[in-house]
Each structure stands twice: as C-alpha cells, then as structure tokens.
Write an enzyme that holds these catalytic residues in place. Structure first.
Site, mmCIF file in Angstrom:
data_model
loop_
_atom_site.group_PDB
_atom_site.id
_atom_site.type_symbol
_atom_site.label_atom_id
_atom_site.label_comp_id
_atom_site.label_asym_id
_atom_site.label_seq_id
_atom_site.Cartn_x
_atom_site.Cartn_y
_atom_site.Cartn_z
ATOM 1 N N LYS A 265 0.885 -1.170 0.000
ATOM 2 C CA LYS A 265 0.000 0.000 0.000
ATOM 3 C C LYS A 265 0.917 1.213 0.000
ATOM 4 O O LYS A 265 1.836 1.295 0.819
ATOM 5 C CB LYS A 265 -0.863 -0.031 1.256
ATOM 6 C CG LYS A 265 -2.042 0.902 1.258
ATOM 7 C CD LYS A 265 -2.974 0.486 2.402
ATOM 8 C CE LYS A 265 -4.149 1.413 2.551
ATOM 9 N NZ LYS A 265 -5.048 0.933 3.625
ATOM 10 N N ASP B 63 -2.028 10.298 -5.789
ATOM 11 C CA ASP B 63 -0.590 10.193 -6.068
ATOM 12 C C ASP B 63 -0.062 8.774 -5.883
ATOM 13 O O ASP B 63 1.122 8.513 -6.117
ATOM 14 C CB ASP B 63 0.195 11.163 -5.170
ATOM 15 C CG ASP B 63 0.009 10.873 -3.688
ATOM 16 O OD1 ASP B 63 -0.717 9.913 -3.347
ATOM 17 O OD2 ASP B 63 0.588 11.614 -2.858
ATOM 18 N N GLY B 64 -0.927 7.870 -5.424
ATOM 19 C CA GLY B 64 -0.495 6.486 -5.255
ATOM 20 C C GLY B 64 0.377 6.241 -4.034
ATOM 21 O O GLY B 64 0.872 5.133 -3.836
ATOM 22 N N ARG C 1 1.199 -5.542 3.370
ATOM 23 C CA ARG C 1 0.021 -6.071 4.057
ATOM 24 C C ARG C 1 -0.193 -7.535 3.694
ATOM 25 O O ARG C 1 -0.010 -7.942 2.546
ATOM 26 C CB ARG C 1 -1.189 -5.234 3.632
ATOM 27 C CG ARG C 1 -2.502 -5.761 4.130
ATOM 28 C CD ARG C 1 -3.564 -4.699 4.078
ATOM 29 N NE ARG C 1 -4.100 -4.486 2.743
ATOM 30 C CZ ARG C 1 -4.999 -3.545 2.456
ATOM 31 N NH1 ARG C 1 -5.422 -2.719 3.382
ATOM 32 N NH2 ARG C 1 -5.457 -3.416 1.240
ATOM 33 N N ARG D 238 -13.054 -8.379 -2.364
ATOM 34 C CA ARG D 238 -13.931 -7.440 -1.667
ATOM 35 C C ARG D 238 -15.337 -7.536 -2.254
ATOM 36 O O ARG D 238 -15.509 -7.974 -3.407
ATOM 37 C CB ARG D 238 -13.427 -6.003 -1.890
ATOM 38 C CG ARG D 238 -11.959 -5.800 -1.524
ATOM 39 C CD ARG D 238 -11.385 -4.595 -2.310
ATOM 40 N NE ARG D 238 -9.939 -4.457 -2.102
ATOM 41 C CZ ARG D 238 -9.379 -3.683 -1.181
ATOM 42 N NH1 ARG D 238 -10.130 -2.951 -0.406
ATOM 43 N NH2 ARG D 238 -8.080 -3.622 -1.050
ATOM 44 N N ASP E 20 -16.139 -1.540 -0.798
ATOM 45 C CA ASP E 20 -14.790 -1.914 -1.236
ATOM 46 C C ASP E 20 -13.888 -2.200 -0.035
ATOM 47 O O ASP E 20 -12.776 -2.698 -0.205
ATOM 48 C CB ASP E 20 -14.169 -0.807 -2.105
ATOM 49 C CG ASP E 20 -14.257 0.568 -1.454
ATOM 50 O OD1 ASP E 20 -15.381 0.974 -1.113
ATOM 51 O OD2 ASP E 20 -13.222 1.213 -1.280
ATOM 52 N N ASN E 21 -14.358 -1.899 1.159
ATOM 53 C CA ASN E 21 -13.574 -2.180 2.360
ATOM 54 C C ASN E 21 -14.162 -3.344 3.148
ATOM 55 O O ASN E 21 -13.904 -3.479 4.340
ATOM 56 C CB ASN E 21 -13.492 -0.936 3.248
ATOM 57 C CG ASN E 21 -12.667 0.176 2.603
ATOM 58 O OD1 ASN E 21 -11.816 -0.100 1.755
ATOM 59 N ND2 ASN E 21 -12.920 1.408 2.978
HETATM 60 P P1 AMP Z 1 -9.553 3.748 0.736
HETATM 61 O O1 AMP Z 1 -10.164 5.001 1.253
HETATM 62 O O2 AMP Z 1 -8.125 3.571 1.189
HETATM 63 O O3 AMP Z 1 -10.375 2.533 0.999
HETATM 64 O O4 AMP Z 1 -9.437 3.933 -0.831
HETATM 65 C C1 AMP Z 1 -10.541 4.138 -1.669
HETATM 66 C C2 AMP Z 1 -10.064 4.204 -3.100
HETATM 67 O O5 AMP Z 1 -9.218 5.331 -3.288
HETATM 68 C C3 AMP Z 1 -9.245 3.007 -3.553
HETATM 69 O O6 AMP Z 1 -9.532 2.793 -4.911
HETATM 70 C C4 AMP Z 1 -7.839 3.480 -3.350
HETATM 71 O O7 AMP Z 1 -6.921 2.764 -4.154
HETATM 72 C C5 AMP Z 1 -7.931 4.928 -3.762
HETATM 73 N N1 AMP Z 1 -6.902 5.762 -3.141
HETATM 74 C C6 AMP Z 1 -6.834 6.134 -1.853
HETATM 75 N N2 AMP Z 1 -5.743 6.907 -1.638
HETATM 76 C C7 AMP Z 1 -5.105 7.033 -2.821
HETATM 77 C C8 AMP Z 1 -3.919 7.704 -3.272
HETATM 78 N N3 AMP Z 1 -3.171 8.434 -2.433
HETATM 79 N N4 AMP Z 1 -3.589 7.596 -4.558
HETATM 80 C C9 AMP Z 1 -4.329 6.878 -5.410
HETATM 81 N N5 AMP Z 1 -5.448 6.223 -5.066
HETATM 82 C C10 AMP Z 1 -5.839 6.297 -3.788
HETATM 83 MG MG MG Z 2 -10.093 0.681 0.759
#
Ligand code: AMP
Ligand code: MG
Length: 507
Positions: free
Chosen positions: A128, A140-141, A192, A199, A268-269
């Site tokens: 992650k 920004d990934g 992780r 999911r 998705d979670n």
């Molecule tokens: P999360 O809130 O972590 O469950 O993420 C929800 C969605 O947003 C997922 O598709 C994640 O991959 C994407 N996401 C969250 N943070 C980032 C980030 N900094 N850069 C790119 N995608 C993100």
């Molecule tokens: Mg998530």
C-alpha cells in the site's frame, strides 16, 4: 482489461532476494486474467526499513533475519521485486458512503502474489503506497508514514484481540515526501498480509462492467479459495453468500465487543474472507455510546459504532445483487433466494452478539433473563457515559475479588449499578474463579486508546522517535494480561483533552 491501459514495463532486479524465502504461488494472477493490470511498484529514493513483523514473517515461511536490513528495505519499498512476484493492481468498484463508484481499484496498492504459510493457509502479500497505477484517478499512489504506522498498530491490536484481520508485515520509510492537505509528510510503503483481497466491491466491478461468465469465474475462485467445501453443492453461489454473511456476522459482533469503529465500511472495504481490512479512520470507543463517530468524513454518522451491524447487512445486500445472475435464470426467484440469505444476517448477528456479551459478562449457560440483564448493563454505561473497556474489565475484577470499589468509581451514581450487580450476582456461577478467568480472557485491559495512538504516531513521524510506538505495540500485543507499570495504557484520556477527536483517512 490489460489492453486498455498503458503498461509500466520496468523490469526490476529480481535475483538477489531468493535467500529471503519467498515461494510465490499466484493463483489470482493465473486464474483471473482481465481482473487486474500487471504493474510495477514505483522506485523510492531512500528506503529505510522501520518495521518488520518478524513473527508474521516466520509464519509466512520467510527468513526474518535475512529480511531485517537492506534486503528488507529494498523488497518492502518496492525497489526490488522478490523472486516469483507477479505484481498486479486489482480492479474493484464500491459503494462509498452509499454512492456507487463503478471504478475504484488498487489506486495505491499492488498485490505481489500469494504465499502458503506454515499452517497451510494461502495469504496475499500486497503493498500500500507503492505508487500510481491505472486505478489512481487523481491520487498520487502514495501513503504517508503516520497512517501506515497506524494500520500496523491497529492490525496487530486486532490480531492480539483474536479478531480476524489483515496484518502488516513491514513498514519502509520511502525517503520522499507526500503532499496532503496538512502539508508535506514523510512517505512510507506498507506491506500487508491478507487471507485475500476479494472485496464486495470486486464483485460489484464485474457485475456492472463484466460478463456473467467473469462473475462466475470470480465466484468460483472465491469458493475455491475460501469455501472449497461448497464447490460440489447444488447451489454453490447461494451457499457462498450464506458463508460470507455468517463470517461478517461473526466479525462485526467481535468489533462491537471491543468497541471498534471501522469508520469507512464502504463495500470496497468489506472482504469475502471475513477479515477486517483497510484501517483508515478507525478508532476504539471510550465512553459507551452507540452514536460514536470519529471519522472526519463521516459527517452523517453512517458508520457510527451502533450502525455497523446494519451497514454490514446493507453491504451484503449489495454483494447479493451481484450474484443474482448466478443464482437462478428467473430474476424474481433469484431475488427471493438472495433476500432470504441476506435476511439471515440479523439472526446470525444477534446470536454472535449475545454470545459475545455473554462471554464478556460471565454468563456462560444461557438463561432467559440474560438479554435484559445485558441490555440494562449497556443502558447503564450509556446513561452515565462510562468507559466501555474499563467497565467490563472492572466487572471482571469484581467477579474475581468481590471488591467493587474500582467498578463503582467509574459511575457518577453507583446506586443503579449496585441494583444491577445484585441481579448479576443472583446469576451465581458454579465456579466463580473459572468465571472470573473466562471474563478476563473476554475483556481486554489494553486497547489502542486514541490519545496513546496519536502520541506514538506523532513521536515517530515528527521526532523520528519510534520508542513510544514500540512500547504501545508491545502493550497491545498482550491485551488481556495486566502488567505492572502500565496503568497509563489502561485508561482513557481525560474527556476534555479528547473532546471533538477526529480521525482521517490519510489519503
Ligand atoms: P480507501 O479510502 O483507502 O479505501 O481507498 C478508496 C479508493 O481510493 C481506492 O480505490 C484506493 O486505491 C484509492 N486511493 C486512496 N488513496 C489514494 C492515493 N493516495 N492515490 C491513489 N489512489 C488512492
Ligand atoms: Mg479501501
């Protein structure tokens, strides 16, 4: 799907890592072509291994000694792919706060592959914060160090509490900054480990964008991975829905039993495996109040503590919708079948919750009055805003030693407590010592208190001092065992210092 995005073709050096013991067997990448994009982690400038979960590494058949140094930093930063890894970004969709996003996917995550652990269990190894992917949308990934350490801590705390969860294997500081609303923050990559990353949102992606054949492939894969005994049954997909419903009912009852608030129960979670996943704005409740919400983005309280069972069932209904074409050729019949199974969640949850509360209150053999006794206890905690964790733990102390002073001290008005205790004692245990010990093992003393988590993270992130984090982690790894000198870890912050406490997704 792979052809719709440009591929990152960088080939990392994958030679030197054989010594670490990775023996990948990547069924997802093999069996589900079209469900992901092959991808590579971004290179980071100056990786430093901050944390290696040695116990988990050993459980995975890896060599903790070989990994606890520059090799671990290279591998767990993404700079050097371990031998046999086939990094992929997985596609998924999801309902976020009730609104559907047809395409989310691994926007900052990569699945490296699967290892079979020492117990014969297949487990995903994933990053992650490993850089942009075709699913990154505007992001920004990357991940910031604070939220990465938070996920490490929370996952280990949940694991030590005996609650199914993904776990962190490693944390690497990337040596680069990431930019968030609050400014520039140190970046990090989390590794992780999960039973799988299937999911509810994975099914939603292929139900809305794929073919029925793809949906069947995904369901068959899930059954093979998590419920192989269902494969030969006459209605395997309905049985899968039932199995996931049962696992989630059990999981949510465990969350509720320790006062855990996930904070972002988007579809998705939510896993098919029944593990807790995606520790973003999660937090533990102090004073018992079903309306408790910590997440700054949950302004409506959709994911409040007391709403979690209902939300889990709502999410299961979304999973059920995706499975309809596999259940029956007649749509109305399929809906009736799915509705019945999702409806079973309520009774399954109630059964798990009653058992959980029974364990926590030391009510071993069920009696008809137990439900009223348990509900009155919770009402008492709520009306006097009593700390959830301490109340159960001091009831445990009372059960052991018969001294109710510490328990009474938690209540502003002890009179209704005494009345309740008289009823509780009337449910006399055949073996009081055994009851007290069973209660101790059902009622943690140490949970990740919000102020302790914040203090540990700010020391690590702002001062580069990892000692408070390490100490808190070691306390949380034995949540049921009272130890001398740890009094500060067992109490909430004074209410005024944490009033209005908010958590953030860290994205
Ligand atoms: P999360 O809130 O972590 O469950 O993420 C929800 C969605 O947003 C997922 O598709 C994640 O991959 C994407 N996401 C969250 N943070 C980032 C980030 N900094 N850069 C790119 N995608 C993100
Ligand atoms: Mg998530």
């Amino acid at each position: 799907m792979a052809d719709t995005w440009a591929m990152n073709t960088a080939t990392p050096d994958s030679t030197a890592a054989a010594a670490a013991g990775f023996r990948f067997d990547n069924t997802y990448a093999r069996a589900l072509e079209g469900f992901f994009v092959p991808w590579q982690a971004a290179q980071v400038p100056a990786p430093v291994l901050l944390k290696l979960n040695r116990e988990l590494a050993a459980e995975l058949g890896l060599d903790p000694v070989a990994l606890d140094g520059p090799l671990g930093a290279a591998i767990f930063s993404g700079n050097q792919a371990p031998e046999g890894a086939t990094p992929i970004a997985q596609a998924y969709a999801g309902h976020q706060f009730g609104g559907f996003s047809p395409q989310l996917g691994d926007g900052r995550a990569l699945l490296l592959g699967e290892l079979i652990d020492r117990h014969g269990r297949r487990r995903d190894i994933a990053f992650k914060g490993s850089g942009r992917t075709p699913f990154s949308r505007g992001g920004d990934g990357k991940a910031a160090l604070g939220p990465v350490l938070r996920e490490y801590l929370m996952g280990e705390a949940m694991h030590a509490l005996g609650i199914p969860t993904t776990r962190a294997l490693a944390v690497v500081a990337s040596g680069e900054q990431v930019f968030r609303d609050t400014g520039a923050l140190p970046g990090a990559v989390l590794t992780r480990v999960a039973a799988s990353h299937l999911r509810v949102g994975t099914f939603q992606f292929f139900a809305t964008r794929g073919s029925t054949e793809q949906l069947r492939m995904l369901a068959d894969y899930t059954i093979a991975r998590h419920d192989p005994e269902l494969a030969g049954q006459p209605q395997p997909y309905l049985a899968l829905l039932r199995a996931v419903t049962e696992r989630q009912a059990a999981l949510i009852a465990r969350w509720m039993g320790v006062g855990f608030i996930h904070g972002v129960m988007n579809t998705d979670n939510m896993t098919l495996s029944g593990e807790t996943i995606d520790y973003g704005p999660c937090a533990f409740m102090d004073a018992y109040d079903p309306g408790t919400v910590f997440s700054s983005i949950d302004s409506q309280g959709r994911y409040a503590y007391g709403n979690q069972p209902g939300i889990a069932q709502w999410n299961l209904a979304r999973l059920a919708e995706t499975l309809l074409p596999l259940l029956h050729e007649d749509a109305d019949t399929a809906v009736a079948m799915a509705t019945e199974v999702v409806g079973e969640f309520a009774a399954a949850y109630q059964q798990h919750w009653t058992a959980e509360l029974g364990r926590k209150l030391g009510l071993a053999a069920e009696s008809p009055d137990d439900a009223a006794l348990a509900n009155d206890w919770l009402d008492l905690l709520q009306s006097q805003r009593v700390d959830f964790t301490l109340a159960f733990r001091q009831l445990t102390a009372f059960a052991r030693a018969g001294d109710g002073a510490a328990l009474r001290a938690l209540f502003a008005d002890a009179a209704p407590l005494d009345a309740w205790l008289a009823r509780w004692q009337a449910r006399s245990a055949a073996d009081p010592a055994a009851r007290a010990e069973a209660m101790r093992l059902a009622n943690p003393l140490y949970i990740p208190r919000n102020h302790l988590v914040e203090a540990a993270l700010s020391a690590a992130v702002e001062q580069g001092d990892q000692a408070p984090f390490e100490r808190l982690l070691s306390v949380l790894q034995r949540p049921f065992d009272a130890r001398d000198g740890l009094g500060d870890y067992a109490v909430p912050a004074p209410p005024e210092t944490m009033a209005g406490y908010r958590t953030f997704c860290g994205t």
